[in-house]
Structures are given as structure tokens and as C-alpha cells.
Design a protein around this motif. Structure first.
Motif, PDB file in Angstrom:
ATOM      1  N   LYS A 202       0.909  -1.223   0.079  1.00 41.71           N
ATOM      2  CA  LYS A 202      -0.121   0.320   0.145  1.00 41.71           C
ATOM      3  C   LYS A 202       0.882   1.416   0.078  1.00 41.71           C
ATOM      4  O   LYS A 202       0.811   2.277  -0.656  1.00 41.71           O
ATOM      5  CB  LYS A 202      -0.986   0.009   1.022  1.00 41.71           C
ATOM      6  CG  LYS A 202      -1.927   1.131   1.252  1.00 41.71           C
ATOM      7  CD  LYS A 202      -2.829   1.235   2.408  1.00 41.71           C
ATOM      8  CE  LYS A 202      -3.541   2.601   2.427  1.00 41.71           C
ATOM      9  NZ  LYS A 202      -4.159   2.598   4.222  1.00 41.71           N
ATOM     10  N   ASP A 203       1.649   1.341   1.170  1.00 43.17           N
ATOM     11  CA  ASP A 203       2.746   2.068   1.464  1.00 43.17           C
ATOM     12  C   ASP A 203       3.535   2.456  -0.207  1.00 43.17           C
ATOM     13  O   ASP A 203       3.850   3.358  -0.597  1.00 43.17           O
ATOM     14  CB  ASP A 203       4.082   2.404   2.591  1.00 43.17           C
ATOM     15  CG  ASP A 203       2.882   2.399   2.941  1.00 43.17           C
ATOM     16  OD1 ASP A 203       1.807   3.384   3.044  1.00 43.17           O
ATOM     17  OD2 ASP A 203       3.128   1.838   4.565  1.00 43.17           O
ATOM     18  N   ALA A 204       4.089   1.562  -0.376  1.00 39.21           N
ATOM     19  CA  ALA A 204       5.319   1.410  -1.893  1.00 39.21           C
ATOM     20  C   ALA A 204       3.785   1.496  -3.228  1.00 39.21           C
ATOM     21  O   ALA A 204       4.524   3.271  -4.281  1.00 39.21           O
ATOM     22  CB  ALA A 204       5.804   0.211  -2.048  1.00 39.21           C
ATOM     23  N   MET A 205       2.851   1.899  -3.542  1.00 40.20           N
ATOM     24  CA  MET A 205       1.882   2.170  -4.428  1.00 40.20           C
ATOM     25  C   MET A 205       1.450   3.777  -4.677  1.00 40.20           C
ATOM     26  O   MET A 205       1.801   4.398  -4.724  1.00 40.20           O
ATOM     27  CB  MET A 205       1.060   1.253  -4.549  1.00 40.20           C
ATOM     28  CG  MET A 205       1.136  -0.265  -5.559  1.00 40.20           C
ATOM     29  SD  MET A 205       0.063  -1.610  -5.319  1.00 40.20           S
ATOM     30  CE  MET A 205      -1.169   0.058  -6.130  1.00 40.20           C
ATOM     31  N   GLU A 206       1.654   4.049  -3.174  1.00 39.00           N
ATOM     32  CA  GLU A 206       1.406   5.824  -2.711  1.00 39.00           C
ATOM     33  C   GLU A 206       2.437   5.845  -3.669  1.00 39.00           C
ATOM     34  O   GLU A 206       2.774   6.639  -4.113  1.00 39.00           O
ATOM     35  CB  GLU A 206       1.352   5.851  -1.435  1.00 39.00           C
ATOM     36  CG  GLU A 206      -0.262   5.642  -0.856  1.00 39.00           C
ATOM     37  CD  GLU A 206      -1.409   6.020  -1.389  1.00 39.00           C
ATOM     38  OE1 GLU A 206      -1.055   7.402  -1.933  1.00 39.00           O
ATOM     39  OE2 GLU A 206      -2.368   5.569  -1.615  1.00 39.00           O
ATOM     40  N   ILE A 207       3.350   5.958  -3.248  1.00 35.69           N
ATOM     41  CA  ILE A 207       5.310   6.804  -3.681  1.00 35.69           C
ATOM     42  C   ILE A 207       5.438   6.525  -5.409  1.00 35.69           C
ATOM     43  O   ILE A 207       5.307   7.060  -6.086  1.00 35.69           O
ATOM     44  CB  ILE A 207       6.446   5.920  -2.892  1.00 35.69           C
ATOM     45  CG1 ILE A 207       5.952   6.300  -1.832  1.00 35.69           C
ATOM     46  CG2 ILE A 207       7.707   6.338  -3.755  1.00 35.69           C
ATOM     47  CD1 ILE A 207       7.302   5.840  -0.905  1.00 35.69           C
ATOM     48  N   PHE A 208       4.612   4.826  -5.857  1.00 35.16           N
ATOM     49  CA  PHE A 208       5.254   5.073  -6.840  1.00 35.16           C
ATOM     50  C   PHE A 208       4.373   5.746  -7.861  1.00 35.16           C
ATOM     51  O   PHE A 208       4.304   6.076  -9.069  1.00 35.16           O
ATOM     52  CB  PHE A 208       4.384   3.142  -7.725  1.00 35.16           C
ATOM     53  CG  PHE A 208       4.516   3.200  -8.543  1.00 35.16           C
ATOM     54  CD1 PHE A 208       5.382   2.557  -9.049  1.00 35.16           C
ATOM     55  CD2 PHE A 208       3.338   2.755  -9.608  1.00 35.16           C
ATOM     56  CE1 PHE A 208       5.173   2.277 -10.573  1.00 35.16           C
ATOM     57  CE2 PHE A 208       3.026   2.818 -10.766  1.00 35.16           C
ATOM     58  CZ  PHE A 208       4.595   2.040 -11.609  1.00 35.16           C
ATOM     59  N   PHE A 209       2.503   5.877  -7.430  1.00 31.03           N
ATOM     60  CA  PHE A 209       1.109   6.028  -8.755  1.00 31.03           C
ATOM     61  C   PHE A 209       1.919   7.847  -8.343  1.00 31.03           C
ATOM     62  O   PHE A 209       1.870   8.795  -8.930  1.00 31.03           O
ATOM     63  CB  PHE A 209       0.713   6.251  -7.954  1.00 31.03           C
ATOM     64  CG  PHE A 209       0.289   4.515  -8.471  1.00 31.03           C
ATOM     65  CD1 PHE A 209      -0.617   4.936 -10.009  1.00 31.03           C
ATOM     66  CD2 PHE A 209      -0.224   4.363  -7.567  1.00 31.03           C
ATOM     67  CE1 PHE A 209      -0.919   3.791 -10.419  1.00 31.03           C
ATOM     68  CE2 PHE A 209      -1.010   2.179  -8.467  1.00 31.03           C
ATOM     69  CZ  PHE A 209      -1.098   2.735 -10.057  1.00 31.03           C
ATOM     70  N   GLU A 210       2.410   8.638  -7.269  1.00 34.07           N
ATOM     71  CA  GLU A 210       2.528  10.012  -6.918  1.00 34.07           C
ATOM     72  C   GLU A 210       4.181  10.090  -7.765  1.00 34.07           C
ATOM     73  O   GLU A 210       4.439  11.453  -9.022  1.00 34.07           O
ATOM     74  CB  GLU A 210       3.781   9.580  -5.372  1.00 34.07           C
ATOM     75  CG  GLU A 210       2.181  10.456  -4.321  1.00 34.07           C
ATOM     76  CD  GLU A 210       1.241  11.110  -4.435  1.00 34.07           C
ATOM     77  OE1 GLU A 210       1.959  12.175  -5.090  1.00 34.07           O
ATOM     78  OE2 GLU A 210       0.234  11.271  -5.053  1.00 34.07           O
ATOM     79  N   VAL A 211       5.128   9.376  -7.734  1.00 36.36           N
ATOM     80  CA  VAL A 211       6.000   9.594  -9.070  1.00 36.36           C
ATOM     81  C   VAL A 211       5.762   9.955 -10.661  1.00 36.36           C
ATOM     82  O   VAL A 211       5.948  10.529 -10.988  1.00 36.36           O
ATOM     83  CB  VAL A 211       7.607   8.140  -9.077  1.00 36.36           C
ATOM     84  CG1 VAL A 211       8.376   8.262 -10.119  1.00 36.36           C
ATOM     85  CG2 VAL A 211       7.946   8.602  -7.431  1.00 36.36           C
ATOM     86  N   ARG A 212       4.573   8.371 -11.047  1.00 37.48           N
ATOM     87  CA  ARG A 212       4.484   8.897 -12.199  1.00 37.48           C
ATOM     88  C   ARG A 212       3.461   9.889 -12.537  1.00 37.48           C
ATOM     89  O   ARG A 212       3.524  10.247 -13.687  1.00 37.48           O
ATOM     90  CB  ARG A 212       3.067   6.734 -12.680  1.00 37.48           C
ATOM     91  CG  ARG A 212       4.243   6.032 -12.388  1.00 37.48           C
ATOM     92  CD  ARG A 212       3.133   5.117 -13.407  1.00 37.48           C
ATOM     93  NE  ARG A 212       2.096   5.248 -14.090  1.00 37.48           N
ATOM     94  CZ  ARG A 212       2.988   5.267 -15.544  1.00 37.48           C
ATOM     95  NH1 ARG A 212       4.263   4.795 -15.578  1.00 37.48           N
ATOM     96  NH2 ARG A 212       1.722   5.838 -16.297  1.00 37.48           N
ATOM     97  N   LYS A 213       3.399  10.953 -11.599  1.00 37.49           N
ATOM     98  CA  LYS A 213       2.235  11.927 -12.099  1.00 37.49           C
ATOM     99  C   LYS A 213       3.314  12.957 -12.108  1.00 37.49           C
ATOM    100  O   LYS A 213       3.085  13.840 -12.154  1.00 37.49           O
ATOM    101  CB  LYS A 213       1.514  12.244 -10.572  1.00 37.49           C
ATOM    102  CG  LYS A 213       0.255  11.102 -10.188  1.00 37.49           C
ATOM    103  CD  LYS A 213      -0.767  12.248  -9.099  1.00 37.49           C
ATOM    104  CE  LYS A 213      -2.154  10.474  -9.160  1.00 37.49           C
ATOM    105  NZ  LYS A 213      -2.764  11.206  -7.886  1.00 37.49           N
TER     106      LYS A 213
END
Length: 281
Positions: A202-213
Motif C-alpha cells: 500500500k505504502d509503496a504503491m502510493e509512492i509509485f503512483f506519485e512518482v508517475r504523476k
């Protein structure tokens, strides 16, 4: 037999419909999408799911369409004739079969993957129009016509590096693999890392999608890079608190080398993080 998601590959309903439509129509399936979204793996999973052998033709910038059919080694034949070699009397000794020939001659139906077709010259797809449409080609040196005994399932991948000719596109069934939403991405992660802590995901995916943005990224991190990053986070036993308490706007991710693949993007993230830290001071 219909294609669907497997134990190792999550296919959306739209992708499943595209695969099955291409199989029903007996047309090549042209798959596009961001690098790392599983285009090549799709062909492997189609073969595995349907119990077929896969024959893969990896296309390079120097690849010519003729190489997929066959290559005639006239130089070796001339050399052998000068040396008095008996092999010279049979021209078949100097013909190397390509991947299309191999797929056409297979005893059973196979999956033929033409991987990254857009890497080749713009004329490459046009040079295969007849062969992929009629599933046959002529060997001029022997006068033989090679025809598919069992029409293969043809999967063609493209990273959209260049436009493909209209005449080629008309002969394909097209599908663009959309970047996975969070639910689909969760399913993909579960397939690759079934025992991973869900709080970490959950925490890693939050960061991952933030980076993609982040605007201006030269290369957005892909699905395969998220899978690699999670593997590293587990291997290095990164404490969950580091991801949970991290302010995504003020620091770049730990082990970011798995997500960000060029120095311009690293510098961009560092610059944004620095500017955000300055604003908050």
C-alpha cells in the motif's frame, strides 16, 4: 479454448476479449503499450494458457523481413563448389529457415511472437503483408511454396517508437494495454509477490503512483519496475515506517534506481524535493 488470466499473468477483461477476438478472426494481434506493461509476457502466457509452443522473433533495428522467411547463403555454396564439396548439389543445404518458416511448418498450432516490430525499418511491416495475410511464401531458389499447415496465433508487439503503415494495421486486430489502475496493479503484485506484507504494498504503491504523476519525467516507472522495486524493498528489509512517514514531495524514494532509469529524471526529482523543502522552511 479461451484465453484468460493465469497464475502468473493478470489480463483485464478487455485484453482477454482482444486475444480471443484475434484468435477467432485468425488475424495477427497487434499489442501496444508503455514499456514494461507485459506485452512480450502476454504472448508467452497465451502459449502457456492454450498449451502451445511459442516461437519468438526478436526484431532489431537491422532486422529485415526476409530473415523471418529464410536466408540463402550463396557465398558458402560458391566456396563449397570451388572445394568440390558434394553438399553443393542440394541447394537446401544453403537455406536457413526463419521464424515464420518454423511456425508455418510446425506439426501443431503454435504462437508466433514478433517482438518490437517498430524497431525495424519502416518498410519491414509492409514486406510481411502477404506472408501474414495468406500464411504462405515462395522460396525462389527452390521453386517451393511454404504454406502454414496449422495457422499460427500471431502476436506482434510495438512500443510506438514509429508509426506502422495503414496497410499493415488493416490486417491486424489492435489492442492498447492501458496502464493498470490501482486495483489491477494490486492483483499483479499479488501474483508476483504472494507473501508480501500488504501494508508495504500500500505504502509503496502510493509512492509509485506519485512518482508517475511528476510532470516532465522522461520515463515514467512501469509495472515491471514496481515489481522489481518491491522485491528490493523486501530483500533489504526496509522498515515500513520509512515509506509510511515519508513526505513524497520532499525526498526521492529509497532504492529509487529500480524506479527511475536516467539521470535527468533523478535530477528532476531531487530538484523538486529540494524546492518543496525550501518552501516548507
Amino acid at each position: 479454448m479461451k484465453f484468460g488470466s493465469t497464475e502468473t499473468y493478470i489480463a483485464t477483461e478487455e485484453l482477454q476479449m482482444a486475444v480471443n477476438a484475434a484468435v477467432t478472426l485468425e488475424r495477427p494481434l497487434l499489442i501496444k503499450g508503455e514499456p514494461g506493461t507485459g506485452k512480450t509476457m502476454l504472448a508467452e502466457e497465451i502459449a502457456s494458457s492454450l498449451g502451445m509452443k511459442i516461437i519468438t522473433w526478436y526484431v532489431k533495428s537491422t532486422t529485415k523481413a526476409q530473415q523471418g522467411l529464410y536466408e540463402y547463403d550463396a557465398v558458402s555454396r560458391l566456396r563449397d563448389s570451388q572445394l568440390g564439396d558434394d553438399r553443393v548439389h542440394d541447394i537446401n543445404n544453403y537455406i536457413d529457415k526463419g521464424k515464420l518458416w518454423e511456425a508455418f511448418e510446425a506439426d501443431e498450432k503454435v504462437v508466433l511472437l514478433i517482438d518490437e516490430i517498430d524497431k525495424a525499418d519502416i518498410e519491414f511491416p509492409n514486406d510481411l503483408l502477404l506472408e501474414l495475410d495468406k500464411m504462405e511464401f515462395h522460396v525462389y531458389e527452390t521453386g517451393r511454396t511454404v504454406k502454414a499447415e496449422n495457422r499460427p496465433i500471431v502476436v506482434i508487439t510495438s512500443n510506438n517508437e514509429k508509426e506502422l503503415p495503414d496497410a499493415f494495421l488493416r490486417r491486424c486486430f489492435f489492442h492498447y494495454i492501458q496502464f493498470p489502475d490501482r486495483k489491477t496493479m494490486q492483483d499483479i503484485v499479488d501474483v508476483h509477490h504472494p507473501n508480501i506484507k500488504q501494508e508495504l504494498v500500500k505504502d509503496a504503491m502510493e509512492i509509485f503512483f506519485e512518482v508517475r504523476k511528476v510532470p516532465g519525467l522522461k520515463k515514467k516507472p512501469s509495472t515491471s519496475e514496481l515489481i522489481d522495486w518491491l522485491k528490493l524493498l523486501m530483500a533489504d528489509d526496509i522498515p515500513e515506517e520509512i515509506l509510511k512517514s515519508r513526505d513524497t514531495s520532499k525526498a526521492i524514494p529509497p532504492l529509487y534506481g529500480a524506479l527511475v532509469k536516467n539521470e535527468q529524471d533523478v535530477q528532476l526529482l531531487e530538484r523538486l524535493a529540494f524546492m518543496n523543502r525550501r518552501k516548507s522552511e
